[in-house]
Scaffold this motif. Structure first.
Motif, PDB file in Angstrom:
ATOM      1  N   MET A   1      38.417  49.485  33.584  1.00 35.35           N
ATOM      2  CA  MET A   1      38.772  48.087  33.447  1.00 35.35           C
ATOM      3  C   MET A   1      37.544  47.244  33.754  1.00 35.35           C
ATOM      4  SD  MET A   1      41.129  47.199  36.802  1.00 35.35           S
ATOM      5  CE  MET A   1      41.775  48.822  37.061  1.00 35.35           C
ATOM      6  N   THR A   2      37.562  46.029  33.333  1.00 36.24           N
ATOM      7  CA  THR A   2      36.426  45.138  33.567  1.00 36.24           C
ATOM      8  C   THR A   2      36.349  44.764  35.044  1.00 36.24           C
ATOM      9  OG1 THR A   2      37.693  43.114  33.222  1.00 36.24           O
ATOM     10  CG2 THR A   2      36.665  44.140  31.267  1.00 36.24           C
ATOM     11  N   PHE A   3      35.187  44.277  35.454  1.00 42.09           N
ATOM     12  CA  PHE A   3      35.005  43.866  36.838  1.00 42.09           C
ATOM     13  C   PHE A   3      35.971  42.743  37.202  1.00 42.09           C
ATOM     14  CE2 PHE A   3      33.128  41.133  40.057  1.00 42.09           C
ATOM     15  CZ  PHE A   3      32.928  42.051  41.070  1.00 42.09           C
ATOM     16  N   GLU A   4      36.110  41.776  36.316  1.00 43.92           N
ATOM     17  CA  GLU A   4      36.969  40.629  36.594  1.00 43.92           C
ATOM     18  C   GLU A   4      38.430  41.057  36.777  1.00 43.92           C
ATOM     19  OE1 GLU A   4      34.666  40.739  34.164  1.00 43.92           O
ATOM     20  OE2 GLU A   4      33.225  39.366  35.083  1.00 43.92           O
ATOM     21  N   LYS A   5      38.899  41.960  35.939  1.00 38.32           N
ATOM     22  CA  LYS A   5      40.284  42.442  36.050  1.00 38.32           C
ATOM     23  C   LYS A   5      40.467  43.233  37.343  1.00 38.32           C
ATOM     24  CE  LYS A   5      43.920  44.851  33.610  1.00 38.32           C
ATOM     25  NZ  LYS A   5      44.336  45.515  32.389  1.00 38.32           N
ATOM     26  N   ALA A   6      39.506  44.084  37.671  1.00 32.73           N
ATOM     27  CA  ALA A   6      39.580  44.862  38.909  1.00 32.73           C
ATOM     28  C   ALA A   6      39.589  43.942  40.125  1.00 32.73           C
ATOM     29  CB  ALA A   6      38.426  45.845  38.985  1.00 32.73           C
ATOM     30  N   LEU A   7      38.777  42.906  40.102  1.00 32.44           N
ATOM     31  CA  LEU A   7      38.725  41.956  41.212  1.00 32.44           C
ATOM     32  C   LEU A   7      40.055  41.223  41.364  1.00 32.44           C
ATOM     33  CD1 LEU A   7      36.944  40.770  43.415  1.00 32.44           C
ATOM     34  CD2 LEU A   7      36.170  39.058  41.764  1.00 32.44           C
ATOM     35  N   LYS A   8      40.659  40.843  40.260  1.00 36.71           N
ATOM     36  CA  LYS A   8      41.952  40.163  40.304  1.00 36.71           C
ATOM     37  C   LYS A   8      43.022  41.079  40.909  1.00 36.71           C
ATOM     38  CE  LYS A   8      45.424  37.946  37.441  1.00 36.71           C
ATOM     39  NZ  LYS A   8      45.906  37.677  36.104  1.00 36.71           N
ATOM     40  N   ILE A   9      43.064  42.326  40.473  1.00 33.34           N
ATOM     41  CA  ILE A   9      44.043  43.282  41.001  1.00 33.34           C
ATOM     42  C   ILE A   9      43.782  43.545  42.482  1.00 33.34           C
ATOM     43  CG2 ILE A   9      44.829  45.675  40.865  1.00 33.34           C
ATOM     44  CD1 ILE A   9      44.347  45.469  37.817  1.00 33.34           C
ATOM     45  N   LYS A  10      42.517  43.690  42.842  1.00 30.56           N
ATOM     46  CA  LYS A  10      42.157  43.913  44.243  1.00 30.56           C
ATOM     47  C   LYS A  10      42.664  42.763  45.120  1.00 30.56           C
ATOM     48  CE  LYS A  10      38.894  42.962  47.501  1.00 30.56           C
ATOM     49  NZ  LYS A  10      38.041  41.893  47.840  1.00 30.56           N
ATOM     50  N   ASN A  11      42.483  41.537  44.656  1.00 27.87           N
ATOM     51  CA  ASN A  11      42.938  40.380  45.420  1.00 27.87           C
ATOM     52  C   ASN A  11      44.458  40.354  45.549  1.00 27.87           C
ATOM     53  OD1 ASN A  11      40.356  39.467  45.928  1.00 27.87           O
ATOM     54  ND2 ASN A  11      40.303  38.191  44.105  1.00 27.87           N
ATOM     55  N   GLU A  12      45.160  40.760  44.502  1.00 27.33           N
ATOM     56  CA  GLU A  12      46.623  40.825  44.571  1.00 27.33           C
ATOM     57  C   GLU A  12      47.074  41.882  45.578  1.00 27.33           C
ATOM     58  OE1 GLU A  12      47.857  41.532  40.540  1.00 27.33           O
ATOM     59  OE2 GLU A  12      47.321  39.506  39.900  1.00 27.33           O
ATOM     60  N   PHE A  13      46.431  43.052  45.549  1.00 22.45           N
ATOM     61  CA  PHE A  13      46.759  44.111  46.506  1.00 22.45           C
ATOM     62  C   PHE A  13      46.485  43.653  47.933  1.00 22.45           C
ATOM     63  CE2 PHE A  13      45.991  47.981  43.485  1.00 22.45           C
ATOM     64  CZ  PHE A  13      47.185  47.693  42.843  1.00 22.45           C
ATOM     65  N   SER A  14      45.361  42.969  48.140  1.00 19.81           N
ATOM     66  CA  SER A  14      44.971  42.524  49.473  1.00 19.81           C
ATOM     67  C   SER A  14      45.974  41.546  50.058  1.00 19.81           C
ATOM     68  CB  SER A  14      43.586  41.876  49.436  1.00 19.81           C
ATOM     69  OG  SER A  14      42.615  42.811  49.075  1.00 19.81           O
ATOM     70  N   ILE A  49      29.708  44.181  49.240  1.00 16.97           N
ATOM     71  CA  ILE A  49      30.733  43.281  48.720  1.00 16.97           C
ATOM     72  C   ILE A  49      31.106  43.761  47.317  1.00 16.97           C
ATOM     73  CG2 ILE A  49      29.970  41.335  50.122  1.00 16.97           C
ATOM     74  CD1 ILE A  49      28.545  40.249  47.615  1.00 16.97           C
ATOM     75  N   ASP A  50      32.143  43.194  46.754  1.00 18.04           N
ATOM     76  CA  ASP A  50      32.612  43.627  45.435  1.00 18.04           C
ATOM     77  C   ASP A  50      31.539  43.517  44.363  1.00 18.04           C
ATOM     78  OD1 ASP A  50      35.247  44.309  46.243  1.00 18.04           O
ATOM     79  OD2 ASP A  50      35.749  42.187  46.274  1.00 18.04           O
ATOM     80  N   GLU A  51      30.735  42.479  44.418  1.00 13.81           N
ATOM     81  CA  GLU A  51      29.669  42.285  43.434  1.00 13.81           C
ATOM     82  C   GLU A  51      28.663  43.443  43.444  1.00 13.81           C
ATOM     83  OE1 GLU A  51      29.039  39.834  41.127  1.00 13.81           O
ATOM     84  OE2 GLU A  51      30.962  38.920  41.550  1.00 13.81           O
TER      85      GLU A  51
END
Length: 70
Positions: A1-14, A49-51
């Motif tokens: 998956m793209t970085f942006e999608k992974a970051l969005k999912i990560k934030n939802e999980f968090s 960090i995520d970046e």
């Protein structure tokens, strides 16, 4: 998956689970080399960090790494 999608999912999980720590990382299934290099850096530096996952990715495919908070 793209970085942006992974970051969005990560934030939802968090937001949902406070006892777990989530990080965006290179996908271990499609980018074994980048994933292993990322894990080595994570063990050595511990403050990635995520970046930073972008630095280790060889194909811009990302996943969510789950861990326990200490």
């Amino acid at each position: 998956m793209t970085f942006e999608k992974a970051l969005k999912i990560k934030n939802e999980f968090s937001e949902e689970v406070s006892s777990k720590l989530y990080r965006v990382c290179p996908n271990p299934k499609t980018d074994f080399k980048g994933y292993n290099e990322y894990l080595v850096a994570l063990r050595e530096l511990k403050n990635l960090i995520d970046e930073d996952a972008k630095k280790y990715s060889t194909n811009s495919d990302f996943e969510i790494l789950e861990g326990n908070k200490f």
